[in-house]
Design an enzyme around this catalytic site. Structure first.
Site, PDB file in Angstrom:
ATOM      1  N   LYS A   1       3.259  -2.522  11.186  1.00  0.00           N
ATOM      2  CA  LYS A   1       1.991  -2.434  11.911  1.00  0.00           C
ATOM      3  C   LYS A   1       2.254  -2.867  13.338  1.00  0.00           C
ATOM      4  O   LYS A   1       3.187  -3.621  13.595  1.00  0.00           O
ATOM      5  CB  LYS A   1       0.955  -3.384  11.283  1.00  0.00           C
ATOM      6  CG  LYS A   1      -0.464  -2.934  11.492  1.00  0.00           C
ATOM      7  CD  LYS A   1      -0.867  -1.985  10.404  1.00  0.00           C
ATOM      8  CE  LYS A   1      -2.227  -1.377  10.646  1.00  0.00           C
ATOM      9  NZ  LYS A   1      -2.695  -0.666   9.445  1.00  0.00           N
TER      10      LYS A   1
ATOM     11  N   LYS B   1       0.851  -1.201   0.000  1.00  0.00           N
ATOM     12  CA  LYS B   1       0.000   0.000   0.000  1.00  0.00           C
ATOM     13  C   LYS B   1       0.879   1.240   0.000  1.00  0.00           C
ATOM     14  O   LYS B   1       0.695   2.166  -0.798  1.00  0.00           O
ATOM     15  CB  LYS B   1      -0.879  -0.023   1.263  1.00  0.00           C
ATOM     16  CG  LYS B   1      -1.801   1.160   1.397  1.00  0.00           C
ATOM     17  CD  LYS B   1      -2.355   1.332   2.817  1.00  0.00           C
ATOM     18  CE  LYS B   1      -2.972   0.098   3.402  1.00  0.00           C
ATOM     19  NZ  LYS B   1      -3.846   0.395   4.567  1.00  0.00           N
TER      20      LYS B   1
ATOM     21  N   ASP C   1      -4.910   3.230  14.060  1.00  0.00           N
ATOM     22  CA  ASP C   1      -5.678   2.241  13.312  1.00  0.00           C
ATOM     23  C   ASP C   1      -6.896   1.964  14.206  1.00  0.00           C
ATOM     24  O   ASP C   1      -7.231   2.816  15.042  1.00  0.00           O
ATOM     25  CB  ASP C   1      -4.840   0.981  13.044  1.00  0.00           C
ATOM     26  CG  ASP C   1      -5.441   0.092  11.952  1.00  0.00           C
ATOM     27  OD1 ASP C   1      -5.266   0.394  10.767  1.00  0.00           O
ATOM     28  OD2 ASP C   1      -6.110  -0.912  12.296  1.00  0.00           O
TER      29      ASP C   1
HETATM   30  N1  GLU Z   1      -3.698   2.467   9.790  1.00  0.00           N
HETATM   31  C1  GLU Z   1      -3.761   3.161   8.542  1.00  0.00           C
HETATM   32  C2  GLU Z   1      -3.659   2.163   7.407  1.00  0.00           C
HETATM   33  O1  GLU Z   1      -4.145   1.067   7.510  1.00  0.00           O
HETATM   34  C3  GLU Z   1      -2.790   4.330   8.449  1.00  0.00           C
HETATM   35  C4  GLU Z   1      -1.357   4.026   8.715  1.00  0.00           C
HETATM   36  C5  GLU Z   1      -0.455   5.248   8.817  1.00  0.00           C
HETATM   37  O2  GLU Z   1      -0.928   6.373   8.652  1.00  0.00           O
HETATM   38  O3  GLU Z   1       0.724   5.030   9.090  1.00  0.00           O
HETATM   39  O4  GLU Z   1      -3.144   2.424   6.350  1.00  0.00           O
END
Ligand code: GLU
Length: 451
Positions: free
Chosen positions: A130, A118, A170
């Site tokens: 994560k 992503k 998140d």
């Molecule tokens: N938790 C969000 C995601 O799934 C954002 C992660 C972020 O901003 O580092 O992409």
């Protein structure tokens, strides 16, 4: 090294199942990416010689730690915390933190793996990670949340930093939690620096960050529609979830003239047959994001809203479905119902909300299906812009960030088209997103040698 065949693909995936039998979500995410990029890897000697696939399915590092905190009665409580640093091939590790009582290492491995591709798709220099903990924010006092965040950060701070690893929010981690986490990071590091994103506007946060994932999903949807000579105006849109992503997606879709007819939470479905208007959405936002109360309360005494306990939105007919709640929330049967009801576009706002059966059904029906790693990349994209603002010690205004977010979502869309369009002009966004996201990471890994 010799080329591999599709039977090798099966044995590659089977080996991983043997190694990580208790991590179904991770195996599901890997299967999706590896199956799609396999032919590209077969055709690219450098990827084969460098064992890119075997290397990329193993996270660089997983830190797992105990977090002890004291509840309001003074009792010690124990949780497990993790940070999965999946890949820093193209930038510092980057990805959110999730607080949820049934969180597992396997779920975090899936999320970190997805995050890598992503983040690559955003075009920004961001690696993938994560983290999170088994802590349940629901029902906890602010003081308990603060003590938990402080204890969690006391361990996590050793592994993060603006050029190392930059966590964000998140599920279960919003502005309040990021504030407490940042406060403790700053206390321990004795440095005011952008080691977290999603910060408040008064201490280094970015405009549009809280709206970014939901708005970005709708910007991606608009790009898909535009390519099909279609538009959002007067379309019926079903949305699941009632968190930050779902509510901001609903807000933007309504602003674009769509009729949003559903939202949902863990208790059930909120159905608005005539559509949510901006004031009503504002009320839902206050109830869910500020008061953290149940969605059902919004329907009490209302003549236009119906609350259905235990139901999901997927039985409601719509033109467009935006699953924005959580992983594997929309299965093969739901996909069948949606297709029978005439759905034409399904765009994932949550991470991996559609099961493999559902994805297969949508792809087979050749509707417009936007996978999460492309469609929900808006959140992390604005996180990347928050990092850039922190490094430059500047803050950009809302209009600039909104237009940068829209540009990034259109670029992600176009990258998916470049790698996912077939000879008849049909775009398989799953294929496009996986190939485009993977290629950049794989090329960086080849260039950097065996590390
Ligand atoms: N938790 C969000 C995601 O799934 C954002 C992660 C972020 O901003 O580092 O992409």
């Amino acid at each position: 090294m010799p080329r591999r065949s599709s039977s090798d693909l099966k044995s590659f995936l089977a080996e991983l199942v043997d190694r990580y039998p208790g991590q179904p979500e991770f195996l599901q995410a890997v299967d999706d990416v590896v199956t799609e990029v396999w032919p590209l890897v077969e055709d690219t000697k450098a990827y084969r010689d460098n064992e890119i696939l075997r290397r990329i399915v193993e996270p660089d590092r997983i830190v797992s730690f105990r977090v002890v905190w004291q509840d309001d009665r003074g009792r010690p409580r124990v949780e497990r915390g993790w940070r999965v640093q999946h890949s820093n091939a193209i930038g510092p590790y980057k990805g959110g933190l999730r607080f949820s009582p049934n969180l597992t290492e396997g779920v975090l491995k899936f999320l970190a793996f997805e995050q890598t591709f992503k983040n690559s798709l955003t075009g920004l220099p961001l690696g993938g990670a994560k983290g999170g903990a088994t802590f349940a924010p629901r029902g906890k006092s602010d003081a308990e949340v603060m003590r938990f965040c402080q204890s969690f950060m006391t361990e996590l701070h050793r592994y993060i930093g603006p050029n190392e690893d930059v966590p964000a929010g998140d599920m279960g981690v919003g502005a309040r939690e990021i504030g407490y986490l940042f406060g403790q990071y700053k206390r321990l590091a004795n440095r005011f620096e952008g080691a977290l994103t999603g910060k408040g506007l008064s201490y280094g946060g970015s405009e549009v960050r809280s709206e970014a994932t939901g708005w970005g999903t709708v910007f991606f949807l608009k790009a898909v529609l535009e390519r099909a000579d279609d538009g959002l105006k007067d379309k019926t849109v079903s949305i699941s979830g009632a968190g930050n992503v779902a509510l901001h997606a609903a807000q933007k879709a309504v602003e674009e003239g769509a009729k949003v007819v559903t939202l949902s939470d863990s208790e059930g479905l909120l159905h608005a047959p005539d559509g949510f208007d901006p004031e009503l959405l504002e009320r839902v936002m206050t109830q869910k994001l500020e008061r953290r109360g149940p969605l059902s309360a919004v329907a009490e005494g209302s003549k236009t809203l119906e609350f259905h306990k235990g139901r999901t939105p997927w039985g409601v007919e719509c033109d467009i479905a935006l699953p924005c709640a959580t992983q594997n929330e929309l299965d093969g049967d739901d996909a069948k119902k949606l297709l029978q009801g005439g759905v034409r576009y399904v765009i994932e706002g949550a991470n991996m909300p559609c099961t493999p059966d559902a994805v297969a059904a949508f792809r087979k029906a050749k509707i417009g299906f936007g996978p999460a790693k492309a469609a929900n990349a808006g959140g992390v994209a604005v996180s990347g812009l928050e990092m850039a603002q922190n490094s430059a010690r500047l803050s950009w205004d809302e209009a600039r960030l909104t237009s940068q977010l829209e540009d990034i979502m259109v670029e992600i869309h176009d990258r998916c088209v470049a790698d996912g369009e077939d000879r008849n002009g049909h775009v398989d966004y799953v294929r496009g997103a996986n190939i485009a996201g993977f290629r950049k990471v794989a090329d960086a890994m080849v260039a950097q040698g065996v590390v």
